[in-house]
Design a protein around this motif. Sequence first.
Motif: not given
Lengths: 330, 255
Positions: B209, B212-213, B230
């Motif tokens: 996460y 991803d963020g 996230d």
Amino acid sequence: MEYAVEVENLVKKYGDFTAVRGISFRVRRGEIFAFLGPNGAGKTTTVHVLTTLLKPNGGTAFVAGHDVVREPMEVRRRIGIVFQDPSLDRELTAYENMYIHGRIYGYSGEGLRKKIERLLKFVELWEFKDRPVKFFSGGMQRRLEIARSLLHEPEILFLDEPTIGLDPQTRAHIWEYIRAMKEEQDMTIFLTTHYMDEAEQLADRIAIMDYGRIIAEGTADELKKLVGNDVIYLRMEEPEEGVKCLNADFIRGCKVMPDGRVRLDVQNAGEAVPKLFELAQEKGVRILEVTYHRPTLNDVFLHLTGREIRDEGGEQSTARMIMRARMRRR
Amino acid sequence: MRVFTTMIYREMKRFIRSKARVIGSLINPVIWLVLFGKGWAGAFNFPGASMIFGGVDYMTYLVPGIVAMTVFNMSFIQGITIIWDKQFGFIKEILVAPASRGEAILGRITGGAIMAMIQGVIILALSFFIASGLKLSGVLPALALSFLVGLAVAGMGVAIAMRMSSMEGFQMIMTMIMLPMTFLSGAFYPVKTMPEWMQWLAKVNPLTYAVDGSRYYLAGVSPAFSLRTDWTVLTGLALLFMGIAVVEFRKATID
């Protein structure tokens, strides 16, 4: 409050092993009290219970008037401790170690700075204040730990084997600090040691500990009186089993040493020695060598347990066994 | 608050003192970035390759992953090295002090996360010289995400270390936890093209996460999860692991 530490029937177990088997004792305000005993006797365990690091399995312990189980925070506020193993931040400097300790105990600013300066000067480390502790000798580290333990002005100071592993000069030096602390700050000091001379030099009262029990307690003189006034060592020419101890009423205690000598506890060696020769002659035994001395605390321990205090055992050998077992597993 | 800030101060001092270790630990992400990154960047230099990586070149795609990985690794080490404090006695100092243990351990974790983030910042700064598509505006939110990962993972490290009695298991934990979590985070390749079982593992990995963020903020790649997911997951995990660490540390006695 008359007593700094009051312990009643304290028990501490590790699994099946009972490290402290129901001990009771009291430490008076302002005195230096020593736990003397071999490794593994339960001295450190007791200190850890008294300093709230371990919970006892039975009995009660009051430190500075507070129950160590019910009021650990009140106890923690009033005690200082120097652990047996170093507990310094090796990467940090002497000053930083002191500073962090002071902050944790709620000091700050100029007041803290002055205290640190005074204490580092007291233990003669001020000129090394900006040096990382990892470059300090064992003695210097100990001194720093002593200074650190004094920073928050504890009522009771616990010193767990304060001079273990140090050379004789450094030990004497540390003793001076301990005496000075008692004099200047009127502090109660609880120390553990397996060095007889240390207990004798420093302590007002001594409790001798062995296998989790206190087997005797008193001043050094009181303890020595348990043995009698003097200790005589005899070496005889092949005595028969029955005559080794030369039974006579002036002999208060007798023990055959591993080296074959016979150890006799008597009131007055000067008077006893001629009598011993007479006795020996009567029984047809030849005495080859006589030595005698005033009893030491080691004699007291030997008298009480049949072993010398220097005998290694307990903790240390257990630790070695564990280490060996670990090595094998790898 | 005093104990909390004192523990951060201590982490900072230790960090500054151990220059060799800090520099040494920066070499690893630099190697990934330059040797691994540039190597694959050449291979992925064909028309349409950027479609695999959400429309950006591979270097730009990789950087947020490496930054998150750096913070992740460093904060885990910062957390788990409390076992040294345990072995070298500093823990006893805290345990006998009339101070809040919770505050002390949260200070230790926060200090560790901050130091890990500083290393992340250094790597990110270097990255701007070798990746062309990074967005300066994304730096702050990406670092905030990294900080959350830092808190979660340092907390996890402390919780694990409190249950370890020696350094023996240390190497194994590093290999068993850090390496797989790094590969399962989408730092090097997209999560959505992984085999399904790997995707499942990726989804339970907090690092995923963060990658991803921060990839959205730094590279503009549209997130595989929503940004809200996230942030929520990372905040939740940070709170969870710090909570576990506090509980473990409050119970701590000495052996």
